[in-house]
Design a protein around this motif. Structure first.
Motif, PDB file in Angstrom:
ATOM      1  N   ALA A  23      11.217   0.577 -30.664  1.00 54.71           N
ATOM      2  CA  ALA A  23      11.743  -0.286 -29.601  1.00 54.71           C
ATOM      3  C   ALA A  23      11.241  -1.725 -29.781  1.00 54.71           C
ATOM      4  N   PHE A  24      10.003  -1.864 -30.212  1.00 55.32           N
ATOM      5  CA  PHE A  24       9.466  -3.206 -30.484  1.00 55.32           C
ATOM      6  C   PHE A  24      10.246  -3.842 -31.635  1.00 55.32           C
ATOM      7  N   GLY A  25      10.546  -3.046 -32.660  1.00 52.44           N
ATOM      8  CA  GLY A  25      11.369  -3.566 -33.759  1.00 52.44           C
ATOM      9  C   GLY A  25      12.751  -3.962 -33.286  1.00 52.44           C
ATOM     10  N   GLY A  26      13.314  -3.165 -32.382  1.00 51.65           N
ATOM     11  CA  GLY A  26      14.622  -3.511 -31.811  1.00 51.65           C
ATOM     12  C   GLY A  26      14.566  -4.772 -30.994  1.00 51.65           C
ATOM     13  N   SER A  27      13.458  -5.004 -30.301  1.00 46.76           N
ATOM     14  CA  SER A  27      13.366  -6.218 -29.495  1.00 46.76           C
ATOM     15  C   SER A  27      13.203  -7.460 -30.385  1.00 46.76           C
ATOM     16  N   ILE A  28      12.560  -7.289 -31.521  1.00 42.74           N
ATOM     17  CA  ILE A  28      12.451  -8.410 -32.453  1.00 42.74           C
ATOM     18  C   ILE A  28      13.801  -8.713 -33.086  1.00 42.74           C
TER      19      ILE A  28
END
Length: 118
Positions: A112-117
């Motif tokens: 999810a953090f990768g998706g937010s980036i």
């Protein structure tokens, strides 16, 4: 190995009750089982990791496919909620001896953090 160690502890207790081993020997055997007990990789933990990877991929695909359709505040709030729930939930489950599921939640939060980036 947890299943094996649990069975051996139950057997030692049963042997002690029926008099096959004396209390000192039972205590020594129980300490030896506890000292040599190790956590092994189980099918359930592998399945939890695979599910976390697939769920993380689903988050990334969902974000990529619908990025423009959501209002900016909703995107930020949803991703932040998944990240927070993943890291906090993983930490709580790790402290309660559910290591595989806790680490799986950490994988979801990292995705999810990768998706937010992205």
């Amino acid at each position: 190995m947890a299943g094996y160690a649990t069975r051996v502890r139950a057997d030692i207790a049963r042997w002690r009750e029926i008099g096959l081993v004396d209390p000192a020997t039972a205590e020594a055997l129980t300490r030896d089982v506890a000292a040599n007990e190790r956590a092994s990789l189980s099918f359930g933990s592998i399945l939890a990791m695979m599910a976390a990877l697939l769920f993380g991929a689903a988050i990334l695909i969902f974000v990529a496919a619908n990025w423009e359709a959501f209002p900016r505040l909703l995107r930020v709030a949803a991703l932040f909620a998944v990240i927070l729930a993943g890291y906090v939930g993983g930490a709580v489950l790790k402290t309660r001896d559910h290591a595989a599921i806790g680490e799986a939640l950490w994988i979801v939060a990292a995705a999810a953090f990768g998706g937010s980036i992205a």
